[in-house]
Design an enzyme around this catalytic site. Structure first.
Site, mmCIF file in Angstrom:
data_model
loop_
_atom_site.group_PDB
_atom_site.id
_atom_site.type_symbol
_atom_site.label_atom_id
_atom_site.label_comp_id
_atom_site.label_asym_id
_atom_site.label_seq_id
_atom_site.Cartn_x
_atom_site.Cartn_y
_atom_site.Cartn_z
ATOM 1 N N TYR A 134 32.238 42.539 36.571
ATOM 2 C CA TYR A 134 32.322 42.714 37.983
ATOM 3 C C TYR A 134 31.342 42.390 39.094
ATOM 4 C CZ TYR A 134 32.725 45.254 42.375
ATOM 5 O OH TYR A 134 32.761 45.964 43.650
ATOM 6 N N LYS A 138 31.343 39.341 41.571
ATOM 7 C CA LYS A 138 31.329 39.652 43.058
ATOM 8 C C LYS A 138 30.189 39.030 43.956
ATOM 9 C CE LYS A 138 32.980 42.646 45.331
ATOM 10 N NZ LYS A 138 34.253 42.583 46.479
#
Length: 331
Positions: A134, A138
Protein backbone atom coordinates in the site's frame (compact mmCIF):
# COMPACT_ATOMS: atom_id res chain seq x y z
CA UNK A 1 -17.27 24.82 -8.54
CA UNK A 2 -18.00 21.50 -10.28
CA UNK A 3 -16.03 18.88 -8.30
CA UNK A 4 -15.55 15.15 -8.81
CA UNK A 5 -14.69 13.10 -5.71
CA UNK A 6 -13.31 9.61 -6.29
CA UNK A 7 -13.60 6.96 -3.60
CA UNK A 8 -16.54 8.57 -1.79
CA UNK A 9 -17.95 5.27 -0.53
CA UNK A 10 -15.28 5.27 2.20
CA UNK A 11 -15.39 7.17 5.48
CA UNK A 12 -13.15 10.06 4.44
CA UNK A 13 -14.31 10.37 0.84
CA UNK A 14 -17.94 10.49 1.92
CA UNK A 15 -17.23 13.28 4.41
CA UNK A 16 -15.27 15.23 1.79
CA UNK A 17 -18.24 15.01 -0.60
CA UNK A 18 -20.67 16.04 2.15
CA UNK A 19 -18.57 19.07 3.04
CA UNK A 20 -18.35 20.18 -0.58
CA UNK A 21 -22.14 19.88 -0.92
CA UNK A 22 -22.63 21.95 2.24
CA UNK A 23 -20.36 24.62 0.76
CA UNK A 24 -22.58 24.84 -2.32
CA UNK A 25 -20.42 23.04 -4.89
CA UNK A 26 -21.86 20.83 -7.64
CA UNK A 27 -20.51 17.42 -6.56
CA UNK A 28 -20.35 14.06 -8.32
CA UNK A 29 -18.81 10.98 -6.73
CA UNK A 30 -17.01 8.24 -8.66
CA UNK A 31 -16.57 4.76 -7.25
CA UNK A 32 -17.74 1.16 -7.75
CA UNK A 33 -20.86 1.44 -5.57
CA UNK A 34 -23.17 4.32 -4.76
CA UNK A 35 -21.80 6.67 -2.10
CA UNK A 36 -25.25 7.85 -1.07
CA UNK A 37 -24.21 11.42 -0.31
CA UNK A 38 -27.26 13.68 -0.17
CA UNK A 39 -27.00 16.45 -2.75
CA UNK A 40 -24.28 14.67 -4.79
CA UNK A 41 -24.66 12.65 -7.97
CA UNK A 42 -23.11 9.18 -8.27
CA UNK A 43 -21.11 8.05 -11.30
CA UNK A 44 -20.39 4.35 -10.88
CA UNK A 45 -17.16 2.90 -12.17
CA UNK A 46 -13.57 2.03 -11.32
CA UNK A 47 -10.24 3.79 -11.78
CA UNK A 48 -9.08 0.54 -13.40
CA UNK A 49 -11.42 1.28 -16.34
CA UNK A 50 -9.94 3.96 -18.60
CA UNK A 51 -13.19 4.62 -20.47
CA UNK A 52 -15.12 5.08 -17.23
CA UNK A 53 -12.46 7.46 -15.90
CA UNK A 54 -12.59 9.60 -19.04
CA UNK A 55 -16.37 9.83 -18.85
CA UNK A 56 -16.26 10.58 -15.13
CA UNK A 57 -13.91 13.58 -15.30
CA UNK A 58 -15.59 15.31 -18.25
CA UNK A 59 -16.92 18.75 -17.41
CA UNK A 60 -15.32 19.20 -13.98
CA UNK A 61 -13.15 22.03 -12.73
CA UNK A 62 -11.73 20.21 -9.72
CA UNK A 63 -11.04 16.58 -8.77
CA UNK A 64 -10.32 15.16 -5.32
CA UNK A 65 -8.83 11.69 -5.72
CA UNK A 66 -9.29 9.34 -2.76
CA UNK A 67 -10.00 6.04 -4.54
CA UNK A 68 -7.36 3.49 -3.56
CA UNK A 69 -6.77 -0.09 -2.54
CA UNK A 70 -6.25 0.14 1.22
CA UNK A 71 -5.30 -3.05 3.02
CA UNK A 72 -2.58 -4.60 5.15
CA UNK A 73 -2.28 -7.53 2.76
CA UNK A 74 -3.07 -8.57 -0.81
CA UNK A 75 -1.46 -9.11 -4.19
CA UNK A 76 1.15 -6.52 -5.12
CA UNK A 77 -0.24 -6.36 -8.66
CA UNK A 78 -3.67 -5.35 -7.36
CA UNK A 79 -2.22 -2.47 -5.33
CA UNK A 80 -0.26 -1.31 -8.36
CA UNK A 81 -3.21 -1.48 -10.75
CA UNK A 82 -5.52 0.58 -8.52
CA UNK A 83 -3.15 2.95 -6.76
CA UNK A 84 -0.53 3.66 -9.43
CA UNK A 85 -2.17 2.93 -12.77
CA UNK A 86 -5.54 4.21 -11.56
CA UNK A 87 -3.93 7.50 -10.60
CA UNK A 88 -2.11 7.64 -13.94
CA UNK A 89 -5.39 7.15 -15.83
CA UNK A 90 -7.10 9.83 -13.76
CA UNK A 91 -4.32 12.39 -14.28
CA UNK A 92 -4.20 11.82 -18.03
CA UNK A 93 -7.98 11.98 -18.39
CA UNK A 94 -8.27 15.07 -16.17
CA UNK A 95 -5.67 17.00 -18.16
CA UNK A 96 -7.30 16.03 -21.45
CA UNK A 97 -10.71 17.12 -20.10
CA UNK A 98 -9.42 20.53 -19.03
CA UNK A 99 -9.69 19.98 -15.28
CA UNK A 100 -7.93 22.86 -13.52
CA UNK A 101 -7.19 21.47 -10.04
CA UNK A 102 -6.52 18.01 -8.60
CA UNK A 103 -6.04 17.15 -4.94
CA UNK A 104 -4.37 13.76 -4.52
CA UNK A 105 -5.13 12.23 -1.12
CA UNK A 106 -2.00 10.41 -0.02
CA UNK A 107 -0.59 9.03 3.23
CA UNK A 108 2.36 9.89 5.50
CA UNK A 109 3.46 6.27 5.08
CA UNK A 110 4.78 7.17 1.60
CA UNK A 111 7.85 8.68 3.30
CA UNK A 112 8.13 6.34 6.29
CA UNK A 113 10.80 3.65 6.33
CA UNK A 114 9.59 2.27 9.67
CA UNK A 115 11.76 4.49 11.84
CA UNK A 116 10.28 6.80 14.46
CA UNK A 117 8.99 10.18 13.26
CA UNK A 118 8.98 13.03 15.78
CA UNK A 119 7.98 16.48 14.61
CA UNK A 120 8.95 16.20 10.94
CA UNK A 121 7.08 17.76 8.05
CA UNK A 122 6.20 16.16 4.71
CA UNK A 123 9.37 14.35 3.68
CA UNK A 124 9.65 13.30 -0.01
CA UNK A 125 7.68 10.23 -1.04
CA UNK A 126 10.02 7.29 -1.64
CA UNK A 127 8.66 3.94 -2.91
CA UNK A 128 12.03 2.29 -2.26
CA UNK A 129 11.92 3.08 1.47
CA UNK A 130 8.19 2.77 2.14
CA UNK A 131 7.05 -0.43 3.85
CA UNK A 132 4.25 -2.56 2.43
CA UNK A 133 2.55 -2.64 -0.95
CA UNK A 134 0.00 0.00 0.00
CA UNK A 135 2.64 2.53 1.05
CA UNK A 136 4.94 1.77 -1.87
CA UNK A 137 2.20 2.19 -4.46
CA UNK A 138 0.79 5.31 -2.81
CA UNK A 139 4.31 6.78 -2.86
CA UNK A 140 4.65 6.05 -6.57
CA UNK A 141 1.19 7.49 -7.22
CA UNK A 142 1.95 10.68 -5.27
CA UNK A 143 5.13 11.17 -7.28
CA UNK A 144 3.15 10.77 -10.50
CA UNK A 145 0.57 13.28 -9.33
CA UNK A 146 3.02 15.97 -8.22
CA UNK A 147 5.10 15.52 -11.37
CA UNK A 148 2.00 16.50 -13.36
CA UNK A 149 1.65 19.85 -11.57
CA UNK A 150 1.76 22.96 -13.73
CA UNK A 151 0.21 26.41 -13.92
CA UNK A 152 -2.51 25.04 -16.17
CA UNK A 153 -3.11 21.80 -14.22
CA UNK A 154 -2.51 22.39 -10.52
CA UNK A 155 -1.89 19.37 -8.31
CA UNK A 156 -1.42 19.12 -4.54
CA UNK A 157 -0.99 16.08 -2.30
CA UNK A 158 -2.58 15.94 1.15
CA UNK A 159 -1.46 13.20 3.56
CA UNK A 160 -4.01 12.79 6.39
CA UNK A 161 -2.50 10.72 9.20
CA UNK A 162 -4.55 7.82 10.65
CA UNK A 163 -8.09 9.06 9.98
CA UNK A 164 -10.86 7.83 12.27
CA UNK A 165 -14.37 8.66 13.42
CA UNK A 166 -17.88 7.23 13.74
CA UNK A 167 -18.52 4.59 11.11
CA UNK A 168 -14.82 3.88 10.61
CA UNK A 169 -14.16 0.27 9.61
CA UNK A 170 -10.44 0.67 8.93
CA UNK A 171 -9.28 1.53 12.46
CA UNK A 172 -12.07 1.89 15.02
CA UNK A 173 -14.03 -1.29 14.29
CA UNK A 174 -10.86 -3.37 14.06
CA UNK A 175 -9.62 -2.01 17.38
CA UNK A 176 -12.96 -2.70 19.07
CA UNK A 177 -13.35 -6.17 17.63
CA UNK A 178 -9.84 -7.29 18.53
CA UNK A 179 -9.94 -5.69 21.97
CA UNK A 180 -13.29 -7.36 22.71
CA UNK A 181 -11.75 -10.72 21.82
CA UNK A 182 -8.65 -10.04 23.90
CA UNK A 183 -6.50 -10.08 20.77
CA UNK A 184 -5.17 -6.52 20.80
CA UNK A 185 -1.72 -6.27 22.41
CA UNK A 186 0.12 -3.20 23.60
CA UNK A 187 3.45 -3.16 21.82
CA UNK A 188 6.27 -1.85 24.00
CA UNK A 189 3.65 -1.04 26.67
CA UNK A 190 1.81 1.32 24.30
CA UNK A 191 4.32 4.09 24.98
CA UNK A 192 4.94 5.24 21.39
CA UNK A 193 3.74 8.80 20.82
CA UNK A 194 1.44 9.04 17.78
CA UNK A 195 -0.91 11.56 16.25
CA UNK A 196 -4.16 10.88 14.40
CA UNK A 197 -6.79 12.85 12.49
CA UNK A 198 -10.49 13.04 13.28
CA UNK A 199 -12.41 12.53 10.03
CA UNK A 200 -14.06 15.99 9.99
CA UNK A 201 -10.65 17.62 10.28
CA UNK A 202 -9.14 15.50 7.52
CA UNK A 203 -12.04 16.35 5.21
CA UNK A 204 -11.86 20.08 5.89
CA UNK A 205 -8.10 20.11 5.25
CA UNK A 206 -8.54 18.32 1.92
CA UNK A 207 -11.24 20.74 0.82
CA UNK A 208 -9.09 23.66 2.03
CA UNK A 209 -6.32 22.42 -0.30
CA UNK A 210 -8.73 22.63 -3.24
CA UNK A 211 -9.62 26.21 -2.31
CA UNK A 212 -5.98 27.19 -1.65
CA UNK A 213 -4.48 25.59 -4.74
CA UNK A 214 -2.60 28.73 -5.69
CA UNK A 215 -0.65 28.46 -2.41
CA UNK A 216 -0.22 24.67 -2.22
CA UNK A 217 0.02 23.26 -5.75
CA UNK A 218 3.16 21.25 -6.31
CA UNK A 219 3.42 20.46 -2.58
CA UNK A 220 2.72 17.56 -0.26
CA UNK A 221 1.28 18.40 3.16
CA UNK A 222 0.81 16.12 6.16
CA UNK A 223 -2.44 16.67 8.07
CA UNK A 224 -3.20 15.61 11.63
CA UNK A 225 -5.00 16.79 14.74
CA UNK A 226 -1.67 17.98 16.10
CA UNK A 227 -2.29 16.27 19.45
CA UNK A 228 0.21 13.42 19.92
CA UNK A 229 -0.76 10.86 22.56
CA UNK A 230 0.76 7.54 23.67
CA UNK A 231 -0.72 4.79 21.51
CA UNK A 232 -1.93 2.94 24.62
CA UNK A 233 -3.89 6.01 25.72
CA UNK A 234 -5.45 6.42 22.29
CA UNK A 235 -6.48 2.75 22.10
CA UNK A 236 -7.95 2.97 25.60
CA UNK A 237 -9.99 6.02 24.55
CA UNK A 238 -11.38 4.23 21.49
CA UNK A 239 -12.20 1.15 23.56
CA UNK A 240 -13.95 3.23 26.22
CA UNK A 241 -16.04 4.93 23.52
CA UNK A 242 -17.03 1.56 22.10
CA UNK A 243 -17.64 -0.08 25.46
CA UNK A 244 -14.95 -2.76 25.35
CA UNK A 245 -12.06 -3.40 27.75
CA UNK A 246 -8.85 -1.64 26.87
CA UNK A 247 -5.92 -3.87 25.87
CA UNK A 248 -3.69 -4.82 28.77
CA UNK A 249 -1.35 -7.58 27.63
CA UNK A 250 2.04 -6.55 26.31
CA UNK A 251 4.37 -7.75 23.58
CA UNK A 252 7.83 -6.38 22.72
CA UNK A 253 7.69 -4.42 19.49
CA UNK A 254 10.60 -6.27 17.89
CA UNK A 255 8.82 -9.60 18.38
CA UNK A 256 5.58 -8.24 16.94
CA UNK A 257 7.40 -6.87 13.89
CA UNK A 258 9.09 -10.21 13.24
CA UNK A 259 5.83 -12.10 13.74
CA UNK A 260 4.01 -9.67 11.47
CA UNK A 261 6.43 -10.38 8.62
CA UNK A 262 5.77 -14.11 8.96
CA UNK A 263 1.99 -13.68 9.17
CA UNK A 264 1.96 -11.51 6.04
CA UNK A 265 3.70 -14.23 4.03
CA UNK A 266 1.34 -16.92 5.32
CA UNK A 267 -1.73 -14.83 4.43
CA UNK A 268 -0.43 -14.05 0.95
CA UNK A 269 0.53 -17.64 0.13
CA UNK A 270 -2.79 -18.99 1.39
CA UNK A 271 -4.77 -16.53 -0.71
CA UNK A 272 -6.82 -15.33 2.25
CA UNK A 273 -8.69 -12.06 1.69
CA UNK A 274 -9.45 -11.19 5.31
CA UNK A 275 -7.09 -8.94 7.26
CA UNK A 276 -4.32 -10.74 9.16
CA UNK A 277 -4.10 -10.24 12.94
CA UNK A 278 -0.68 -8.62 12.61
CA UNK A 279 1.61 -7.36 9.85
CA UNK A 280 5.04 -5.78 10.01
CA UNK A 281 3.60 -2.40 8.96
CA UNK A 282 0.90 -2.57 11.65
CA UNK A 283 3.47 -3.56 14.28
CA UNK A 284 5.63 -0.60 13.25
CA UNK A 285 2.67 1.76 13.54
CA UNK A 286 1.88 0.50 17.04
CA UNK A 287 5.43 0.52 18.37
CA UNK A 288 7.17 3.59 16.90
CA UNK A 289 6.52 7.30 17.34
CA UNK A 290 4.92 9.10 14.41
CA UNK A 291 3.76 12.65 14.84
CA UNK A 292 4.28 15.65 12.60
CA UNK A 293 4.96 19.37 12.71
CA UNK A 294 1.71 21.01 11.58
CA UNK A 295 2.81 24.65 11.39
CA UNK A 296 3.46 24.75 7.64
CA UNK A 297 0.29 22.80 6.84
CA UNK A 298 -1.91 25.13 8.87
CA UNK A 299 -0.30 28.27 7.47
CA UNK A 300 -0.52 27.21 3.82
CA UNK A 301 -4.07 25.90 4.10
CA UNK A 302 -5.22 28.71 6.41
CA UNK A 303 -6.77 25.87 8.41
CA UNK A 304 -6.95 24.51 11.94
CA UNK A 305 -8.70 21.36 13.19
CA UNK A 306 -12.24 22.08 14.38
CA UNK A 307 -12.62 18.87 16.43
CA UNK A 308 -10.14 18.05 19.21
CA UNK A 309 -9.09 14.51 19.98
CA UNK A 310 -11.20 14.42 23.14
CA UNK A 311 -14.20 15.88 21.31
CA UNK A 312 -13.76 13.22 18.65
CA UNK A 313 -13.75 10.47 21.26
CA UNK A 314 -16.93 11.95 22.73
CA UNK A 315 -18.56 11.87 19.28
CA UNK A 316 -17.42 8.26 18.93
CA UNK A 317 -18.99 7.37 22.29
CA UNK A 318 -22.24 9.02 21.20
CA UNK A 319 -22.16 6.96 18.00
CA UNK A 320 -21.93 3.76 20.01
CA UNK A 321 -24.62 4.92 22.43
CA UNK A 322 -22.18 5.79 25.22
CA UNK A 323 -22.33 2.22 26.57
CA UNK A 324 -21.61 1.65 30.22
CA UNK A 325 -20.92 -2.06 29.86
CA UNK A 326 -18.47 -3.82 27.60
CA UNK A 327 -19.65 -5.00 24.22
CA UNK A 328 -19.60 -8.74 23.72
CA UNK A 329 -18.22 -10.44 20.64
CA UNK A 330 -18.54 -14.12 19.87
CA UNK A 331 -15.23 -15.94 19.94
Amino acid sequence: MRVLVTGASGLLGREVARLLVRQGHAVTTFQRRAAGVDGAADFLGSVTDGDAVRRAVAGFEGVIHLAAKVSFTGRAADFHEVNVEGTRRLIEAAREAGVRDLVFVSSPSVANSGAAIAGLGAEPADPARAHGDYSRTKAAAEMLALAADSREFRVAAVRPHIVWGPGDTQLVERVLERAARGRLPLLDAGAALIDTTYVDNAASAIVAALHRMEQVHGRALVVSNGEPRPVGELLAGICAAGGVPAPSWRVPGRIARAAGSVVEKIWLRSGREDEPPMTRFLAEQLSTAHWFDQRETRALLDWTPAVSLDEGLAKLAAHYGAPTTARTVRP
